[in-house]
Structures are given as structure tokens and as C-alpha cells.
Design a protein around this motif. Structure first.
Motif, mmCIF file in Angstrom:
data_model
loop_
_atom_site.group_PDB
_atom_site.id
_atom_site.type_symbol
_atom_site.label_atom_id
_atom_site.label_comp_id
_atom_site.label_asym_id
_atom_site.label_seq_id
_atom_site.Cartn_x
_atom_site.Cartn_y
_atom_site.Cartn_z
ATOM 1 N N GLU A 88 0.834 -1.195 0.000
ATOM 2 C CA GLU A 88 0.000 0.000 0.000
ATOM 3 C C GLU A 88 0.877 1.256 0.000
ATOM 4 O O GLU A 88 0.600 2.231 -0.706
ATOM 5 N N LYS A 89 1.947 1.213 0.757
ATOM 6 C CA LYS A 89 2.875 2.346 0.827
ATOM 7 C C LYS A 89 3.529 2.598 -0.531
ATOM 8 O O LYS A 89 3.810 3.749 -0.901
ATOM 9 N N GLU A 90 3.751 1.519 -1.282
ATOM 10 C CA GLU A 90 4.399 1.644 -2.587
ATOM 11 C C GLU A 90 3.398 1.902 -3.713
ATOM 12 O O GLU A 90 3.779 2.003 -4.874
ATOM 13 N N GLY A 91 2.127 1.981 -3.373
ATOM 14 C CA GLY A 91 1.107 2.306 -4.365
ATOM 15 C C GLY A 91 0.514 1.127 -5.099
ATOM 16 O O GLY A 91 -0.244 1.312 -6.056
ATOM 17 N N PHE A 92 0.818 -0.087 -4.665
ATOM 18 C CA PHE A 92 0.273 -1.270 -5.334
ATOM 19 C C PHE A 92 -1.027 -1.754 -4.703
ATOM 20 O O PHE A 92 -1.725 -2.585 -5.289
ATOM 21 N N VAL A 93 -1.359 -1.287 -3.520
ATOM 22 C CA VAL A 93 -2.599 -1.664 -2.848
ATOM 23 C C VAL A 93 -3.372 -0.396 -2.521
ATOM 24 O O VAL A 93 -2.799 0.583 -2.027
ATOM 25 N N ASP A 108 -7.792 -5.391 -11.589
ATOM 26 C CA ASP A 108 -7.242 -5.377 -10.237
ATOM 27 C C ASP A 108 -7.893 -6.489 -9.414
ATOM 28 O O ASP A 108 -9.014 -6.927 -9.696
ATOM 29 N N ARG A 109 -7.178 -6.929 -8.371
ATOM 30 C CA ARG A 109 -7.620 -8.094 -7.597
ATOM 31 C C ARG A 109 -7.829 -7.737 -6.127
ATOM 32 O O ARG A 109 -7.032 -6.996 -5.535
ATOM 33 N N VAL A 110 -8.861 -8.313 -5.550
ATOM 34 C CA VAL A 110 -9.149 -8.086 -4.134
ATOM 35 C C VAL A 110 -8.123 -8.826 -3.284
ATOM 36 O O VAL A 110 -7.827 -10.004 -3.530
ATOM 37 N N VAL A 111 -7.585 -8.129 -2.287
ATOM 38 C CA VAL A 111 -6.658 -8.779 -1.360
ATOM 39 C C VAL A 111 -7.222 -8.840 0.069
ATOM 40 O O VAL A 111 -6.810 -9.683 0.866
ATOM 41 N N VAL A 112 -8.173 -7.948 0.389
ATOM 42 C CA VAL A 112 -8.878 -8.021 1.679
ATOM 43 C C VAL A 112 -10.360 -7.760 1.430
ATOM 44 O O VAL A 112 -10.728 -6.721 0.865
ATOM 45 N N ARG A 113 -11.207 -8.705 1.826
ATOM 46 C CA ARG A 113 -12.644 -8.592 1.596
ATOM 47 C C ARG A 113 -13.277 -7.573 2.546
ATOM 48 O O ARG A 113 -12.649 -7.103 3.491
ATOM 49 N N TRP A 148 -7.656 -3.509 -2.637
ATOM 50 C CA TRP A 148 -7.390 -4.031 -3.979
ATOM 51 C C TRP A 148 -5.899 -3.983 -4.285
ATOM 52 O O TRP A 148 -5.201 -3.061 -3.871
ATOM 53 N N PHE A 149 -5.439 -4.976 -5.051
ATOM 54 C CA PHE A 149 -4.075 -4.982 -5.563
ATOM 55 C C PHE A 149 -4.126 -4.467 -6.993
ATOM 56 O O PHE A 149 -4.889 -4.958 -7.834
ATOM 57 N N LYS A 150 -3.292 -3.463 -7.295
ATOM 58 C CA LYS A 150 -3.318 -2.805 -8.601
ATOM 59 C C LYS A 150 -2.551 -3.651 -9.621
ATOM 60 O O LYS A 150 -1.505 -3.250 -10.146
ATOM 61 N N SER A 151 -3.095 -4.791 -9.935
ATOM 62 C CA SER A 151 -2.392 -5.711 -10.842
ATOM 63 C C SER A 151 -2.475 -5.274 -12.293
ATOM 64 O O SER A 151 -1.663 -5.707 -13.121
ATOM 65 N N THR A 152 -3.444 -4.398 -12.635
ATOM 66 C CA THR A 152 -3.527 -3.924 -14.020
ATOM 67 C C THR A 152 -2.291 -3.116 -14.395
ATOM 68 O O THR A 152 -1.921 -3.038 -15.570
ATOM 69 N N ALA A 153 -1.651 -2.511 -13.389
ATOM 70 C CA ALA A 153 -0.435 -1.734 -13.669
ATOM 71 C C ALA A 153 0.736 -2.627 -14.035
ATOM 72 O O ALA A 153 1.768 -2.147 -14.512
ATOM 73 N N LEU A 154 0.552 -3.962 -13.831
ATOM 74 C CA LEU A 154 1.642 -4.901 -14.068
ATOM 75 C C LEU A 154 1.231 -6.012 -15.040
ATOM 76 O O LEU A 154 1.748 -7.122 -14.988
ATOM 77 N N GLY A 155 0.268 -5.695 -15.900
ATOM 78 C CA GLY A 155 -0.056 -6.616 -16.990
ATOM 79 C C GLY A 155 -1.287 -7.471 -16.810
ATOM 80 O O GLY A 155 -1.670 -8.192 -17.735
ATOM 81 N N ASP A 156 -1.951 -7.426 -15.661
ATOM 82 C CA ASP A 156 -3.149 -8.226 -15.447
ATOM 83 C C ASP A 156 -4.352 -7.526 -16.078
ATOM 84 O O ASP A 156 -4.339 -6.310 -16.324
ATOM 85 N N GLN A 157 -5.437 -8.278 -16.314
ATOM 86 C CA GLN A 157 -6.611 -7.724 -16.973
ATOM 87 C C GLN A 157 -7.443 -6.840 -16.042
ATOM 88 O O GLN A 157 -8.143 -5.936 -16.492
#
Length: 566
Positions: free
Chosen positions: A275-280, A299-304, A288-297
Motif C-alpha cells: 500500500e505504501k508503494e502504491g500497489f494496494v 485489479d484483484r481483491v486482497v482483503v474482503r 485491492w491490488f493494482k495488478s492492471t499496472a503490471l499486466g493483469d486484466q
């Protein structure tokens, strides 16, 4: 042999640069491939096509220049041809192939080994089934694929660490405890509503009976009964899994518990760092994990919303733990149903500051088990499944391991129990083991007749001039190349394909030619050849974790047949 051809090409290119026949440019990796058709030589290179653009030359003309740069290679190459748009085909001299047999004699059990791994540390994680039931046949395929990948890596100079990730946290484990508790209550006379979502197999009742026998009815109305039953059943099932894997020849360096991640607070610490690095980021309800910034279709939930971390959050934390332990490469062997999980896990690796190529994922497809032509259903929840132990007990470890590797791991596999048990040429492992046993019979007979196995210095290998003899020599000299290909692609099935082709070539040769005859120089050469074939077969089977018997039931009566043949 391929390395020799690569060296010859490299030397020819440097000679062309040095004398000004070609302008010096950066040279890519020189690709040399085994030809599919012997009419096109033994090896081929596309280097002329690769360099044509940067050198601004016609590929065929460039190929001709490269061929003219080849010097002092007559002892290795018999002929060089230019084919098609600019491929260079190399025909290796027979004597050069024959000389390769000396390495087999010299290295023995080490033949096929290499140092291409250069000691790099690799973690291979495989099986990793939830401890909610016995391993089934699908797990068995993943087990042998992962184990043989580890074996070929070790053979190629890597330092390998085998690991099993225990998914012992989350709803599935709680459901296991509930399933056992309900069967326990049922055994004590309670009428229970047993939901379809619970695990149905007989092993659930057996665990409940064990608890009842050891501890009586003290858990019947306890508030903490389900957590207790979860821990108890998990330990019992995991112990069974470890035992089954050991019987299958699969040993792990570590069983890593998912609970360890939570007990050490590694999941929450990781999420805070990301989160501190801007990925969450948070949408106010979930993380949410910002996976679209790294090639994923997406973003993905990491905590419900409930505050419960997802499996993906734990998986990122687990892979961070792997990287923190200093592994240069991580290999995950997953079921094919996890295909869609690859982009997010690759994104997770990159978010941890690592190159995406530091993670390799091997997918293993389902096994279609046939019993009398009828597919056998496999579901740990319904209880209608065939366990790995049952398959091993029915067909044996060797046949099980070998047959699971008879296709690419990402292709569906039909596992025919009757074929796997048969002692016939239809059974691939029997076919290969029988070749080893056959050669052992020949060598025993030779010894009985006072025919000593010659050394390379003593034997006249020019006697091996038949086309089928040269095919056999080429096949076994290429064994290290087969292993290297299997390592670079992480495709262990290449080795089973190779061994079956080699066994087929040998059986065909044996059926047409006498190994022991009155021509003693020829006998010496053929004994030397078949001994080398036996070494390669044994080494290949060892990598697969399969035995190489020197006697087999069918072979037991064959010495007489060999005697009659000669």
C-alpha cells in the motif's frame, strides 16, 4: 555434439569478421536444432536468417559466406549444405558420432549431467493439496511432474529445494472440522443434517471413529469442538499425504504451513508495504491490488469487506517469503484450473521488485482414469474418487510414475489401468525396462562365454556401420541434449518420449541382428554399443524415479532364445 556444432559456427563467424568478409555486429544466441529429417543432416542453424537484417545481406549469400569460414572441422563434419531461404544443415561424420561413446563409458552413471545451472538456487513447489482428504490421481500426476522437474534440474547443476505449501487456513479446513464433528455426533446417536458442502468420504467417518475411540463423547457439546476436529483431522490427513508421497518416491525438503504466514503477521505486513508503494488501494470497503499496472486484466481483491484476506494476499506473502530465502528461481507446479491465476501472480512478483521471469509456472492437466472403459469420477467432497495410494498399489510405483509423464503436463492424460499393469509392448514403462533387461541378458551371456566387454581403447567401432547402428549411436550420444531441452522448457515428458524411441530402436535392432557371433571384432563393437545403450536407459529411468531391472519375468526365459538366435 550440438555444442561442437555451435562452436564450429561461432569460430566460422569470428573468422569471417576477422578477415573482413562480414562486418562485425552483435551476435545473438546461436540456435542449433536437431533436424527432423536425416536427409537434411543431423543439425541445422538459422543464424544466416537471423543476421541477414543487421548485415543487410541476402540470407543464402550470408549462409554461403559462413560456410566458407568453416575451417579444420573435417573430423566433426562430413558435409554442410545450405537449404531453403538460408538454413545451414550440418552432416556429422560417423567417426565423430562413434567417438561420443567414449564419454558414456567414462562418465557412467553421471552421463547426461551438466553444469548449465551453475549452482543457481531453485525452489520447486508442487502438489500443495489442501489437507482435507487423501491425494487422488490428479495430485499424483502433479507430484511426479514436480519431482522429475526437480530431478532434471539437479542433474543439470542447479541447487534444488522441494517444497509443499499446506493450505491449512480458511473455510475449507473449517469445513473439514465440521464434517468430522457431524460424523462424530452421528456415531454417538445424534440425528444430523449432513450438508452436501461437507466432505462425504469414508475417511471422514474413520477419523471420527478414531476420535471417539480415543476420547469418548467429551467433544459432543463443546463450543470449540469444530476447531479441535479441524486440527485433529488436518494432522491425520497430512500424515497420510506424507506417507503416500514417500511411497511414490516423492520427498520434500519442507512442508510450509499457510498458518505460519498469519502467525508471523506476514500477510498484513506485506499489504501495508504494498500500500505504501502504491500497489494496494482501498475503495472504502475492500483492499485491492493494482495488478492492471503490471499486466493483469483487472485489479484483484486482497482483503474482503469482512476484513478477511484473500488467498491471493496469502500467496503474494508466501512468494515474498520464498524470495527472502534467496532463491534465484521459483517454479510453481499448479493444476490447469489455475491458468487464470498466472497473470496476477506474475504481477505480484513484479510488485515485490523482481523480474517476472524469476517465477515459472508449470500447469498440470486433469487425468482421465479409465476402469473397464468407464471414467472414474474424482471428487474429495463426494467421496467418489480413486486415491493415489490405490493406483500405486494396483499398478506399481514405476508404471504410475512413467505413465503420468507420457504426455505434456498441460495436456489431458488418459491413464489406462490395464495397460499400465500389462507386461507387453503396449505398456511404455515395461517396453523401456524390458530393453534394459534384454541388454543385461546379452551381457551376462557374453560373460558366461568368456567374452569380455571391451574398453573404448580396445574396441573397433568402425564395425558399427549399419544404418540402425548409427541411429542408435546418435540417439545415445544426444542424451545430454535431450536433458538440456527438458530443463530449458521444464518439460519432463521429453525424457519418456526419448526413452521409448530409444527402446524401440534397440528392440528393432535386436530382432534383426546378432550381438554375439563368430566375428569377434564385431561382437566386441556390438557389446560395447549395447552396454552404452543400457547405461543411458538406466540413467534416464533413474531421473524419472523408475527402476531399471536386470531381469524381468518375460526376460527370464529369453537367455535361451538369445542362445538359439546365435
Amino acid at each position: 555434439m550440438r555444442d561442437k556444432i555451435t562452436g564450429i559456427i561461432r569460430d566460422a563467424l569470428e573468422a569471417c569478421f576477422s578477415r573482413g568478409a562480414l562486418t562485425r555486429v552483435d551476435v545473438p544466441v546461436i540456435e542449433v536444432e536437431t533436424t527432423k529429417d536425416q536427409a537434411h543432416g543431423d543439425y541445422a542453424s538459422n543464424l544466416a536468417l537471423v543476421l541477414a537484417s543487421s548485415l543487410k545481406q541476402n540470407p543464402r549469400h550470408l549462409a554461403q559466406t559462413l560456410v566458407e569460414g568453416i575451417e579444420n572441422a573435417g573430423h566433426v563434419i562430413r558435409k554442410v549444405e545450405i537449404a531453403g531461404p538460408g538454413f545451414i544443415n550440418f552432416f556429422v561424420a560417423d567417426e565423430s558420432w562413434r567417438s561420443g561413446l567414449a564419454e558414456i563409458e567414462a562418465q557412467g552413471e553421471a552421463y547426461g549431467s551438466s553444469l548449465i545451472g551453475k549452482g543457481r538456487r531453485v525452489q520447486v513447489e508442487f502438489v500443495s493439496a489442501n489437507p482435507t482428504g487423501p491425494l487422488h490421481i490428479g495430485h499424483a500426476r502433479g507430484a511426479v511432474v514436480g519431482d522429475v522437474i526437480a530431478r532434471i534440474l539437479e542433474k543439470s547443476g542447479y541447487s534444488v529445494f522441494r517444497e509443499y505449501y499446506i493450505n491449512d487456513a480458511g473455510n475449507q479446513m473449517q469445513n473439514l472440522g465440521k464434517s468430522v464433528y457431524l460424523r462424530y455426533a452421528e456415531l454417538l446417536g445424534r440425528e444430523v443434517d449432513f450438508p452436501e458442502t461437507c466432505y462425504q468420504g469414508d475417511y471422514i467417518r474413520e477419523i471420527a471413529r478414531e476420535i471417539l475411540a480415543e476420547e469418548g463423547n467429551i467433544h459432543l457439546d463443546r463450543n470449540d469442538a469444530v476447531p479441535y476436529f479441524t486440527d485433529y483431522a488436518g494432522r491425520i490427513i497430512l500424515a497420510g499425504i506424507k506417507g503416500d508421497l514417500a511411497e511414490f518416491g516423492v520427498i520434500f525438503d519442507r512442508y510450509f504451513s499457510e498458518r505460519e504466514l498469519y502467525e508471523a503477521d506476514k500477510v498484513s505486513l506485506l499489504l501495508k508495504a504494498l500500500e505504501k508503494e502504491g500497489f494496494v488501494y482501498s475503495d472504502g470497503e475492500t483492499l485491492w491490488f493494482k495488478s492492471t499496472a503490471l499486466g493483469d486484466q483487472k485489479d484483484r481483491v486482497v482483503v474482503r469487506r469482512s476484513g478477511e484476506p484473500t488467498y491471493f494476499a496469502a500467496d503474494i506473502a508466501y512468494h515474498k517469503d520464498k524470495l527472502d530465502r534467496g532463491f534465484d528461481l521459483i517454479i510453481d507446479v499448479w493444476g490447469a484450473d489455475h491458468h487464470g491465476y498466472i497473470p496476477r501472480m506474475t504481477a505480484g512478483i513484479q510488485a515485490l521488485g523482481k523480474d517476472k521471469n524469476s517465477l515459472k509456472i508449470v500447469l498440470v492437466q486433469l487425468v482421465n482414469l479409465l476402469r473397464e472403459g468407464i471414467p472414474v469420477a474424482m471428487s474429495t467432497r463426494s467421496g467418489e474418487f480413486v486415491t493415489m495410494r490405490e493406483v500405486i498399489e494396483e499398478v506399481g510405483r514405476d508404471a504410475s510414475r512413467y505413465n503420468f509423464l507420457m504426455r505434456r503436463s498441460d495436456s489431458h492424460l488418459d491413464f489406462d489401468l490395464e495397460v499400465a499393469k500389462s507386461q507387453s509392448n503396449e505398456n511404455p514403462v515395461y517396453y523401456v525396462q524390458y530393453a534394459h533387461a534384454r541388454i543385461s541378458s546379452i551381457l551376462r551371456l557374453a560373460e558366461e562365454r568368456g567374452l569380455a566387454l571391451p574398453t573404448y581403447a580396445e574396441v573397433d567401432l568402425r564395425k558399427l556401420s549399419l544404418p540402425e547402428e548409427m541411429r542408435l549411436i546418435k540417439a545415445i550420444v544426444r542424451f545430454p541434449e535431450v536433458l538440456e531441452g527438458a530443463v530449458r522448457t521444464l518439460e519432463p515428458h521429453r525424457l519418456t518420449f526419448y526413452l521409448n524411441e530409444l527402446a524401440g530402436e534397440f528392440h528393432s535392432y535386436y530382432n534383426k541382428n546378432r550381438v554375439i557371433s563368430s566375428d569377434l571384432p564385431l561382437v566386441g563393437a556390438r557389446l560395447y554399443l549395447v552396454a552404452a545403450i543400457r547405461t543411458v536407459i538406466k540413467n534416464g529411468l533413474a531421473i524419472l524415479g523408475v527402476s531399471a531391472p536386470e531381469r524381468m519375468d518375460k526376460e527370464a526365459g529369453e537367455v535361451t532364445n538369445i542362445d538359439e538366435q546365435i
